[in-house]
Design a protein around this motif. Structure first.
Motif, mmCIF file in Angstrom:
data_model
loop_
_atom_site.group_PDB
_atom_site.id
_atom_site.type_symbol
_atom_site.label_atom_id
_atom_site.label_comp_id
_atom_site.label_asym_id
_atom_site.label_seq_id
_atom_site.Cartn_x
_atom_site.Cartn_y
_atom_site.Cartn_z
ATOM 1 N N MET A 1 0.845 -1.176 0.000
ATOM 2 C CA MET A 1 0.000 0.000 0.000
ATOM 3 C C MET A 1 0.891 1.240 0.000
ATOM 4 S SD MET A 1 -3.065 0.653 2.570
ATOM 5 C CE MET A 1 -3.776 2.174 2.901
ATOM 6 N N LYS A 2 0.691 2.096 -0.983
ATOM 7 C CA LYS A 2 1.488 3.303 -1.104
ATOM 8 C C LYS A 2 0.899 4.409 -0.228
ATOM 9 C CE LYS A 2 3.087 2.434 -5.744
ATOM 10 N NZ LYS A 2 3.102 2.849 -7.119
ATOM 11 N N GLU A 6 3.786 9.218 -1.341
ATOM 12 C CA GLU A 6 4.344 8.527 -2.509
ATOM 13 C C GLU A 6 3.502 8.787 -3.748
ATOM 14 O OE1 GLU A 6 6.495 4.496 -0.949
ATOM 15 O OE2 GLU A 6 4.326 4.654 -0.603
ATOM 16 N N ARG A 7 2.202 8.758 -3.585
ATOM 17 C CA ARG A 7 1.317 9.037 -4.713
ATOM 18 C C ARG A 7 1.471 10.487 -5.169
ATOM 19 N NH1 ARG A 7 -1.501 4.547 -5.573
ATOM 20 N NH2 ARG A 7 -2.174 3.289 -3.823
ATOM 21 N N ARG A 10 4.621 10.766 -7.200
ATOM 22 C CA ARG A 10 4.437 10.173 -8.535
ATOM 23 C C ARG A 10 3.635 11.114 -9.430
ATOM 24 N NH1 ARG A 10 1.144 4.683 -10.007
ATOM 25 N NH2 ARG A 10 1.422 4.849 -12.244
ATOM 26 N N GLU A 86 -6.893 0.250 -4.163
ATOM 27 C CA GLU A 86 -5.456 0.540 -4.241
ATOM 28 C C GLU A 86 -4.890 0.165 -5.610
ATOM 29 O OE1 GLU A 86 -3.247 1.962 -1.997
ATOM 30 O OE2 GLU A 86 -5.042 2.492 -0.861
ATOM 31 N N ALA A 87 -5.316 -0.971 -6.150
ATOM 32 C CA ALA A 87 -4.809 -1.407 -7.458
ATOM 33 C C ALA A 87 -5.176 -0.390 -8.536
ATOM 34 C CB ALA A 87 -5.362 -2.780 -7.814
ATOM 35 N N ARG A 88 -6.376 0.188 -8.453
ATOM 36 C CA ARG A 88 -6.792 1.202 -9.431
ATOM 37 C C ARG A 88 -5.951 2.461 -9.269
ATOM 38 N NH1 ARG A 88 -10.567 2.484 -13.125
ATOM 39 N NH2 ARG A 88 -11.466 4.569 -13.125
ATOM 40 N N ASP A 90 -2.959 2.558 -8.092
ATOM 41 C CA ASP A 90 -1.607 2.230 -8.565
ATOM 42 C C ASP A 90 -1.516 2.404 -10.076
ATOM 43 O OD1 ASP A 90 -0.747 1.626 -6.013
ATOM 44 O OD2 ASP A 90 -0.959 -0.547 -6.261
ATOM 45 N N ALA A 91 -2.556 1.970 -10.787
ATOM 46 C CA ALA A 91 -2.557 2.044 -12.249
ATOM 47 C C ALA A 91 -2.884 3.444 -12.752
ATOM 48 C CB ALA A 91 -3.552 1.043 -12.823
ATOM 49 N N PRO A 93 -3.244 6.833 -10.812
ATOM 50 C CA PRO A 93 -3.277 7.617 -9.573
ATOM 51 C C PRO A 93 -4.091 8.902 -9.667
ATOM 52 C CG PRO A 93 -1.116 7.743 -10.594
ATOM 53 C CD PRO A 93 -1.904 6.719 -11.362
#
Length: 103
Positions: A1-2, A6-7, A10, A86-88, A90-91, A93
């Protein structure tokens, strides 16, 4: 989990990249056209303009995501209010909506 930080890093890095790319596109569009190559240049300009338009759209989405981070609402769907997976994030942001509301 970011983490949110971090997000944010990015998103900020992507924003800087896109701004630099749009600057290069603008410079290329401003370059003079050599005589006899107008039709090729016109096609090239159309491609560059399309890239610029998609880049501007992504910039707006990133800026909105950074605003949501500052407001403390990042990660919540702007439509239904539920948490975005979270996966969404990550892909994509910069996404403002969960998977269900996106479809």
């Amino acid at each position: 989990m970011k983490s949110i930080e971090e997000r944010k890093e990015r998103l900020t890095a992507r924003l800087e990249y896109l701004n630099a790319r749009l600057h290069r596109i603008d410079q290329e569009l401003d370059e003079p056209v050599e005589r006899g190559e107008e039709s090729i240049e016109r096609e090239d300009d159309e491609v560059l303009e399309d890239l610029g338009a998609s880049g501007l759209q992504e910039i707006r989405m990133i800026e909105a995501a950074l605003d949501r981070i500052e407001q403390g609402t990042f990660g919540a769907c702007v439509v239904c209010g539920e948490a975005i997976a979270e996966a969404r994030l990550d892909a994509l942001p910069q996404t403002p909506v969960c998977r269900d509301c996106a479809t």
